[in-house]
Design an enzyme around this catalytic site. Structure first.
Site, PDB file in Angstrom:
ATOM      1  N   SER A 130       0.845  -1.196   0.000  1.00 15.73           N
ATOM      2  CA  SER A 130       0.000   0.000   0.000  1.00 15.73           C
ATOM      3  C   SER A 130       0.873   1.235   0.000  1.00 15.73           C
ATOM      4  CB  SER A 130      -0.897   0.019   1.246  1.00 15.73           C
ATOM      5  OG  SER A 130      -1.524   1.291   1.404  1.00 15.73           O
ATOM      6  N   TYR A 143      -1.649  -0.690  10.304  1.00 16.35           N
ATOM      7  CA  TYR A 143      -1.687  -1.093   8.895  1.00 16.35           C
ATOM      8  C   TYR A 143      -0.448  -0.665   8.106  1.00 16.35           C
ATOM      9  CZ  TYR A 143      -3.411  -1.498   4.079  1.00 16.35           C
ATOM     10  OH  TYR A 143      -3.554  -1.804   2.754  1.00 16.35           O
TER      11      TYR A 143
END
Length: 250
Positions: A130, A143
């Protein structure tokens, strides 16, 4: 080795995984769609491939997936999960869920499926990371750390598996509108378009924007690329807080 090349896509039931399975099938791959969600059966029908119910954090389930393969040319470690909550609210249970699915799942698939790939003469592994692995955003919790670990795993695996003829790269999506994203980017199409207009390329991404990049890294066109993280994020990961703040908050 003759016959169609074989690809395994984890987290294939929805979103980027689903679109990637469809794209790889269009590129001539025989697709094994793996997911915990029973909706993966529909993806197998769409691609003319095979569905496997698999929890990537379960070593036995991943081994069973490997045992069902005679050949493997491409592995897409797409299965992942996010929880955007502040670090102060990150419990041990939430930490383990995010880290286990994103990092441990990728590692287990890498360890267990690459022997099949090696016996097939080599191939390509594409991990999903990501833009948040590189770009700080408040209240993203654990995350970003999980995806930063995926980046490091990608580089390490590229070195360790190169002698087996296996390339390992990663694709880092930005803000992508999927079923899983729900209303994360706004409750209406108009609101999503408004927020997307703050991204350098002017819109929120679609799963097809990522599946094409994955297909490229899976192809022979990328035969001299390994250990790289390719961000397909519309430019939002450039680190400009202006874009990041406006696109997320509107």
């Amino acid at each position: 080795m003759t016959g169609k090349p074989v690809s395994v896509v984890t987290g294939a039931a929805h979103g980027i995984g689903r679109e990637t399975a469809i794209r790889l099938a269009a590129e001539g791959f025989s697709v094994v769609a793996a997911d915990r969600d029973e909706a993966v059966a529909e993806v197998a029908e769409l691609t003319g491939g095979r569905a496997v119910r698999c929890d990537v954090t379960d070593p036995e389930a991943v081994q069973e997936l490997a045992d069902g393969l005679d050949r493997l040319d491409v592995l897409v470690n797409n299965a992942g999960v996010w929880e955007f909550i502040p670090l102060a609210e990150t419990t041990v249970e939430r930490y383990r869920r995010v880290m286990d699915i994103n990092v441990l799942g990728s590692l287990l698939c890498l360890q267990t499926l690459t022997p099949v790939m090696a016996r097939s003469g080599g191939g390509s592994v594409i991990n999903l990371t990501s833009f948040l692995a590189e770009t700080t955003r408040a209240e993203s919790g654990i995350y970003p750390a999980a995806k930063a670990a995926v980046n490091a795993l990608t580089r390490q695996a590229a070195v360790e598996y190169a002698e087996l003829g296996i390339r390992v790269n990663a694709v880092g999506p930005g803000m992508i509108q999927t079923e899983g994203a729900g209303d994360m980017y706004g409750p209406t199409r108009e609101e999503r378009e408004r927020r997307g207009s703050h991204i350098p390329l002017g819109r929120i991404g679609r799963p097809q924007d990522i599946s094409g990049v994955i297909a490229f890294l899976a192809s022979d066109e990328a035969r001299y690329i390994t250990g790289q993280v390719l961000y397909a994020d519309g430019g939002i990961g450039l680190g400009t807080m202006k874009y990041l703040r406006q696109a997320w908050a509107g």
